[in-house]
Scaffold this motif. Structure first.
Motif, short mmCIF file in Angstrom:
data_model
loop_
_atom_site.label_atom_id
_atom_site.label_comp_id
_atom_site.label_asym_id
_atom_site.label_seq_id
_atom_site.Cartn_x
_atom_site.Cartn_y
_atom_site.Cartn_z
N TYR A 179 -17.76 39.73 -27.63
CA TYR A 179 -18.88 38.88 -27.25
C TYR A 179 -19.14 37.87 -28.36
CZ TYR A 179 -23.50 37.15 -26.17
OH TYR A 179 -24.55 36.32 -25.89
N HIS A 180 -19.49 36.65 -27.98
CA HIS A 180 -20.00 35.66 -28.93
C HIS A 180 -20.88 34.70 -28.15
CE1 HIS A 180 -20.28 32.83 -32.23
NE2 HIS A 180 -19.72 33.75 -32.98
N GLN A 181 -22.07 34.40 -28.68
CA GLN A 181 -22.99 33.54 -27.94
C GLN A 181 -22.54 32.09 -27.88
OE1 GLN A 181 -26.93 33.23 -29.71
NE2 GLN A 181 -26.10 33.91 -31.67
N ASN A 182 -21.66 31.66 -28.81
CA ASN A 182 -21.20 30.27 -28.83
C ASN A 182 -19.68 30.24 -28.70
OD1 ASN A 182 -20.34 27.66 -29.58
ND2 ASN A 182 -22.19 27.35 -30.81
N LEU A 183 -19.21 30.12 -27.46
CA LEU A 183 -17.76 30.16 -27.21
C LEU A 183 -17.01 29.04 -27.91
CD1 LEU A 183 -17.34 31.16 -23.46
CD2 LEU A 183 -17.20 32.58 -25.50
N GLU A 184 -17.57 27.85 -27.91
CA GLU A 184 -16.87 26.73 -28.53
C GLU A 184 -16.68 26.96 -30.03
OE1 GLU A 184 -19.28 26.50 -26.26
OE2 GLU A 184 -18.23 25.49 -24.62
N SER A 185 -17.69 27.50 -30.69
CA SER A 185 -17.63 27.76 -32.12
C SER A 185 -16.58 28.82 -32.45
CB SER A 185 -19.01 28.20 -32.63
OG SER A 185 -18.93 28.63 -33.96
N ILE A 186 -16.61 29.95 -31.72
CA ILE A 186 -15.65 31.02 -32.03
C ILE A 186 -14.24 30.62 -31.61
CG2 ILE A 186 -16.01 32.35 -29.90
CD1 ILE A 186 -15.47 33.74 -33.48
N LYS A 187 -14.11 29.82 -30.57
CA LYS A 187 -12.79 29.33 -30.17
C LYS A 187 -12.19 28.50 -31.30
CE LYS A 187 -10.57 26.17 -26.95
NZ LYS A 187 -10.78 25.22 -25.85
N SER A 188 -12.97 27.60 -31.88
CA SER A 188 -12.49 26.78 -33.01
C SER A 188 -12.08 27.65 -34.19
CB SER A 188 -13.56 25.79 -33.46
OG SER A 188 -13.79 24.84 -32.46
N LYS A 189 -12.88 28.68 -34.47
CA LYS A 189 -12.58 29.58 -35.58
C LYS A 189 -11.29 30.35 -35.35
CE LYS A 189 -15.01 32.55 -38.76
NZ LYS A 189 -16.29 33.17 -39.08
N ILE A 190 -11.06 30.77 -34.11
CA ILE A 190 -9.82 31.47 -33.76
C ILE A 190 -8.62 30.56 -33.96
CG2 ILE A 190 -8.51 32.40 -31.79
CD1 ILE A 190 -11.25 33.61 -30.85
N ILE A 191 -8.72 29.32 -33.50
CA ILE A 191 -7.63 28.35 -33.68
C ILE A 191 -7.38 28.09 -35.16
CG2 ILE A 191 -6.95 25.95 -33.28
CD1 ILE A 191 -8.49 26.19 -30.55
N GLU A 192 -8.44 27.89 -35.94
CA GLU A 192 -8.30 27.67 -37.39
C GLU A 192 -7.66 28.87 -38.08
OE1 GLU A 192 -12.24 26.79 -38.87
OE2 GLU A 192 -12.44 25.08 -37.50
N SER A 193 -7.85 30.06 -37.53
CA SER A 193 -7.31 31.29 -38.11
C SER A 193 -5.91 31.60 -37.59
CB SER A 193 -8.24 32.45 -37.82
OG SER A 193 -9.52 32.22 -38.35
#
Length: 115
Positions: A68-82
């Protein structure tokens, strides 16, 4: 229990026959089910909520761990950066939105939000 960012929140399995799988888990473990149309059922009373998605494909690894994450766009960017790979982009479903990603070892997981 409220959803918490970055925690495992849901597990999703594949199933060939939803009525058969409902009967099995109800009879064996007393799980309860909610139908969401002809291709999806959710379960509860199992210790962790989850669901079964109907599939005709061969099932090789039928479990999908959903965070779960309340901000999908934010965590999506973090996943891509990682160095994660987005395998299914953000889409809507009854109750929220989610996307899928592949981790560096090739495991597919999903992240959902009710926001």
């Amino acid at each position: 229990m409220s959803a918490t960012d970055n925690h495992i929140n849901y597990v999703e399995f594949k199933a060939k026959d939803l009525e058969q799988i409902k009967k099995f888990y109800t009879d064996a473990f007393n799980w309860t089910f909610t139908d969401y149309g002809p291709t999806y059922i959710a379960f509860s009373e199992s210790g962790l909520e989850g669901g079964f998605e109907k599939t005709e494909a061969e099932i090789t690894n039928g479990a999908l761990i959903v965070l779960y994450h309340q901000n999908l766009e934010s965590i999506k960017s973090k996943i891509i950066e990682s160095k994660g790979i987005i395998s299914i982009d953000i889409f809507s479903f009854p109750g929220g939105r989610r996307f899928h990603f592949i981790d560096p070892s090739g495991n597919e997981l999903a992240v959902w939000s009710d926001k």
